[in-house]
Structure formats: structure tokens, C-alpha cells
Design a protein around this motif. Sequence first.
Motif, PDB file in Angstrom:
ATOM      1  N   GLU A  56       0.856  -1.216   0.013  1.00 30.78           N
ATOM      2  CA  GLU A  56       0.037  -0.070   0.043  1.00 30.78           C
ATOM      3  C   GLU A  56       0.854   1.187   0.101  1.00 30.78           C
ATOM      4  O   GLU A  56       0.585   2.256  -0.825  1.00 30.78           O
ATOM      5  N   ILE A  57       1.970   1.142   0.804  1.00 30.59           N
ATOM      6  CA  ILE A  57       2.733   2.347   0.953  1.00 30.59           C
ATOM      7  C   ILE A  57       3.585   2.794  -0.447  1.00 30.59           C
ATOM      8  O   ILE A  57       3.598   3.934  -1.035  1.00 30.59           O
ATOM      9  N   ILE A  58       3.911   1.619  -1.242  1.00 33.43           N
ATOM     10  CA  ILE A  58       4.843   1.488  -2.335  1.00 33.43           C
ATOM     11  C   ILE A  58       3.750   2.277  -3.296  1.00 33.43           C
ATOM     12  O   ILE A  58       4.231   3.040  -4.040  1.00 33.43           O
ATOM     13  N   SER A  59       2.681   1.820  -3.405  1.00 32.76           N
ATOM     14  CA  SER A  59       1.765   2.146  -4.338  1.00 32.76           C
ATOM     15  C   SER A  59       1.495   3.570  -4.042  1.00 32.76           C
ATOM     16  O   SER A  59       1.402   4.233  -5.171  1.00 32.76           O
ATOM     17  N   LEU A  60       1.172   3.937  -2.904  1.00 30.81           N
ATOM     18  CA  LEU A  60       0.935   5.232  -2.663  1.00 30.81           C
ATOM     19  C   LEU A  60       2.115   6.348  -3.052  1.00 30.81           C
ATOM     20  O   LEU A  60       1.935   7.362  -3.644  1.00 30.81           O
ATOM     21  N   VAL A  61       3.247   6.008  -2.668  1.00 31.70           N
ATOM     22  CA  VAL A  61       4.416   6.678  -3.290  1.00 31.70           C
ATOM     23  C   VAL A  61       4.588   6.764  -4.798  1.00 31.70           C
ATOM     24  O   VAL A  61       4.862   8.012  -5.173  1.00 31.70           O
ATOM     25  N   LEU A  62       4.291   5.780  -5.331  1.00 28.32           N
ATOM     26  CA  LEU A  62       4.148   5.970  -7.006  1.00 28.32           C
ATOM     27  C   LEU A  62       3.308   6.636  -7.182  1.00 28.32           C
ATOM     28  O   LEU A  62       3.282   7.658  -8.293  1.00 28.32           O
ATOM     29  N   PHE A  63       2.032   6.797  -6.383  1.00 25.84           N
ATOM     30  CA  PHE A  63       0.863   7.589  -6.911  1.00 25.84           C
ATOM     31  C   PHE A  63       1.274   8.991  -6.878  1.00 25.84           C
ATOM     32  O   PHE A  63       0.818  10.103  -7.602  1.00 25.84           O
ATOM     33  N   VAL A  64       2.090   9.550  -5.747  1.00 25.42           N
ATOM     34  CA  VAL A  64       2.067  10.832  -5.391  1.00 25.42           C
ATOM     35  C   VAL A  64       3.319  11.366  -6.389  1.00 25.42           C
ATOM     36  O   VAL A  64       3.188  12.700  -6.782  1.00 25.42           O
ATOM     37  N   ILE A  65       4.197  10.956  -6.948  1.00 25.12           N
ATOM     38  CA  ILE A  65       5.289  11.268  -7.681  1.00 25.12           C
ATOM     39  C   ILE A  65       4.625  11.546  -9.143  1.00 25.12           C
ATOM     40  O   ILE A  65       4.045  10.296  -9.759  1.00 25.12           O
ATOM     41  N   PRO A  66       4.612  12.665  -9.588  1.00 27.59           N
ATOM     42  CA  PRO A  66       4.058  12.904 -10.862  1.00 27.59           C
ATOM     43  C   PRO A  66       4.345  12.002 -11.994  1.00 27.59           C
ATOM     44  O   PRO A  66       3.579  11.562 -12.968  1.00 27.59           O
ATOM     45  N   ARG A  67       5.697  11.685 -12.327  1.00 28.17           N
ATOM     46  CA  ARG A  67       6.296  10.890 -13.197  1.00 28.17           C
ATOM     47  C   ARG A  67       5.424   9.522 -13.131  1.00 28.17           C
ATOM     48  O   ARG A  67       5.494   8.703 -14.158  1.00 28.17           O
ATOM     49  N   THR A  68       5.324   8.955 -12.034  1.00 28.25           N
ATOM     50  CA  THR A  68       4.969   7.523 -11.784  1.00 28.25           C
ATOM     51  C   THR A  68       3.575   7.520 -11.235  1.00 28.25           C
ATOM     52  O   THR A  68       3.156   6.431 -10.970  1.00 28.25           O
ATOM     53  N   GLY A  69       2.804   8.751 -11.477  1.00 34.85           N
ATOM     54  CA  GLY A  69       1.416   8.857 -10.981  1.00 34.85           C
ATOM     55  C   GLY A  69       0.473   7.808 -11.554  1.00 34.85           C
ATOM     56  O   GLY A  69      -0.431   7.299 -10.805  1.00 34.85           O
ATOM     57  N   VAL A  70       0.653   7.759 -12.886  1.00 34.90           N
ATOM     58  CA  VAL A  70      -0.600   6.739 -13.480  1.00 34.90           C
ATOM     59  C   VAL A  70      -0.170   5.357 -12.929  1.00 34.90           C
ATOM     60  O   VAL A  70      -1.324   4.584 -12.631  1.00 34.90           O
ATOM     61  N   LEU A  71       1.094   4.884 -12.943  1.00 32.27           N
ATOM     62  CA  LEU A  71       1.193   3.654 -12.547  1.00 32.27           C
ATOM     63  C   LEU A  71       0.825   3.308 -10.857  1.00 32.27           C
ATOM     64  O   LEU A  71      -0.007   2.468 -10.466  1.00 32.27           O
ATOM     65  N   GLY A  72       0.945   4.217  -9.999  1.00 32.25           N
ATOM     66  CA  GLY A  72       0.450   4.247  -8.720  1.00 32.25           C
ATOM     67  C   GLY A  72      -0.951   4.249  -8.651  1.00 32.25           C
ATOM     68  O   GLY A  72      -1.467   3.798  -7.872  1.00 32.25           O
ATOM     69  N   THR A  73      -1.513   4.887  -9.490  1.00 26.87           N
ATOM     70  CA  THR A  73      -3.030   4.906  -9.565  1.00 26.87           C
ATOM     71  C   THR A  73      -3.735   3.675  -9.849  1.00 26.87           C
ATOM     72  O   THR A  73      -4.397   3.093  -9.238  1.00 26.87           O
ATOM     73  N   MET A  74      -2.885   3.040 -10.876  1.00 31.95           N
ATOM     74  CA  MET A  74      -3.621   1.752 -11.335  1.00 31.95           C
ATOM     75  C   MET A  74      -3.246   0.843 -10.107  1.00 31.95           C
ATOM     76  O   MET A  74      -4.070  -0.072  -9.844  1.00 31.95           O
ATOM     77  N   LEU A  75      -2.027   0.803  -9.438  1.00 35.94           N
ATOM     78  CA  LEU A  75      -1.988  -0.019  -8.395  1.00 35.94           C
ATOM     79  C   LEU A  75      -3.034   0.300  -7.095  1.00 35.94           C
ATOM     80  O   LEU A  75      -3.309  -0.834  -6.642  1.00 35.94           O
ATOM     81  N   LEU A  76      -3.184   1.434  -6.947  1.00 36.21           N
ATOM     82  CA  LEU A  76      -4.120   1.661  -5.824  1.00 36.21           C
ATOM     83  C   LEU A  76      -5.536   1.103  -6.382  1.00 36.21           C
ATOM     84  O   LEU A  76      -6.271   0.768  -5.343  1.00 36.21           O
ATOM     85  N   ILE A  77      -5.881   1.484  -7.460  1.00 35.51           N
ATOM     86  CA  ILE A  77      -7.247   1.222  -7.922  1.00 35.51           C
ATOM     87  C   ILE A  77      -7.359  -0.669  -7.788  1.00 35.51           C
ATOM     88  O   ILE A  77      -8.349  -1.263  -7.342  1.00 35.51           O
ATOM     89  N   ALA A  78      -6.434  -1.309  -8.230  1.00 39.21           N
ATOM     90  CA  ALA A  78      -6.275  -2.599  -8.170  1.00 39.21           C
ATOM     91  C   ALA A  78      -6.237  -3.240  -6.436  1.00 39.21           C
ATOM     92  O   ALA A  78      -6.838  -4.032  -6.274  1.00 39.21           O
ATOM     93  N   TYR A  79      -5.280  -2.351  -5.605  1.00 38.69           N
ATOM     94  CA  TYR A  79      -5.642  -2.745  -4.364  1.00 38.69           C
ATOM     95  C   TYR A  79      -6.999  -2.573  -3.684  1.00 38.69           C
ATOM     96  O   TYR A  79      -7.400  -3.626  -2.953  1.00 38.69           O
ATOM     97  N   LEU A  80      -7.483  -1.536  -4.044  1.00 32.60           N
ATOM     98  CA  LEU A  80      -8.988  -1.206  -3.613  1.00 32.60           C
ATOM     99  C   LEU A  80      -9.978  -2.167  -4.184  1.00 32.60           C
ATOM    100  O   LEU A  80     -11.077  -2.780  -3.396  1.00 32.60           O
TER     101      LEU A  80
END
Length: 124
Positions: A56-80
Motif C-alpha cells: 500500500e505504501i509503495i503504491s501510494l509513493v508511486l501515486f504521489v510522484i507525478p512521473r509515476t503517478g499513473v502507475l501508482g493510480t493503477m496499483l491503488l485501484i487494483a488494491y481497492l
Amino acid sequence: MSQKTIKIAGWILTIILVLLFTMSAFMKITQNDTALAQAASMGIDASTYRFIGIIEIISLVLFVIPRTGVLGTMLLIAYLGGAIATHLQHQQPISMAVSIQTILWITAFLRFPELKQRILGNKN
């Protein structure tokens, strides 16, 4: 809405999501009694629950960083999505997870116009 307003709204929603996911992950990683009791009721052991918090934390960090934000978004959506499926499997309410996922989608569309264009096919 102006681009500046959209950008500000996106970051305000991002901050709200960061607070929610950080609290959730913190409870899992620190093995909070309430969180462990909830996990046990779903058949998840403590070490697995801690690992879920780390993901969850790794996905969140990726979500916050603009360059990796889309990847983080997809990971958090999958998590939920997994959280929703788990709650459904154990006849528990899903309204909180669905609400957070809705906010996550709105935030992603505000922060990442390319994602909105790919999913909705809009040119805007």
C-alpha cells in the motif's frame, strides 16, 4: 474550470488520499490490534497483513510522484478492487472502499489528463 483550479483540486484530493492510505498502511505495518482483529476475521495472518501495508505504501509513493503517478493510480485501484472483493466475500460493507476508489478515479482524471483521454476518449 481553469487549469490552475483543476490542478489545485487534484492536489487537494491527492493530499486527502495520502492521509487515508497512510493511516491504513500504518495500522497494518504497526500491527494495530483493531486492524489485526479485522484481518483475522477475514483469514489474513499478521505477516501477510504487514506485507499488504508495505504494498500500500509503495503504491501510494508511486501515486504521489507525478512521473509515476499513473502507475501508482493503477496499483491503488487494483488494491481497492481486492479490498472490495474481500469485503464482499465476507459479507462486509463495501461503501468505504467504493467511495475511496471513486475519489481516487476523480483525482487521477484531474491530475493525469492523458489517463482521462485514454479511458474516456476525450480530447480535453
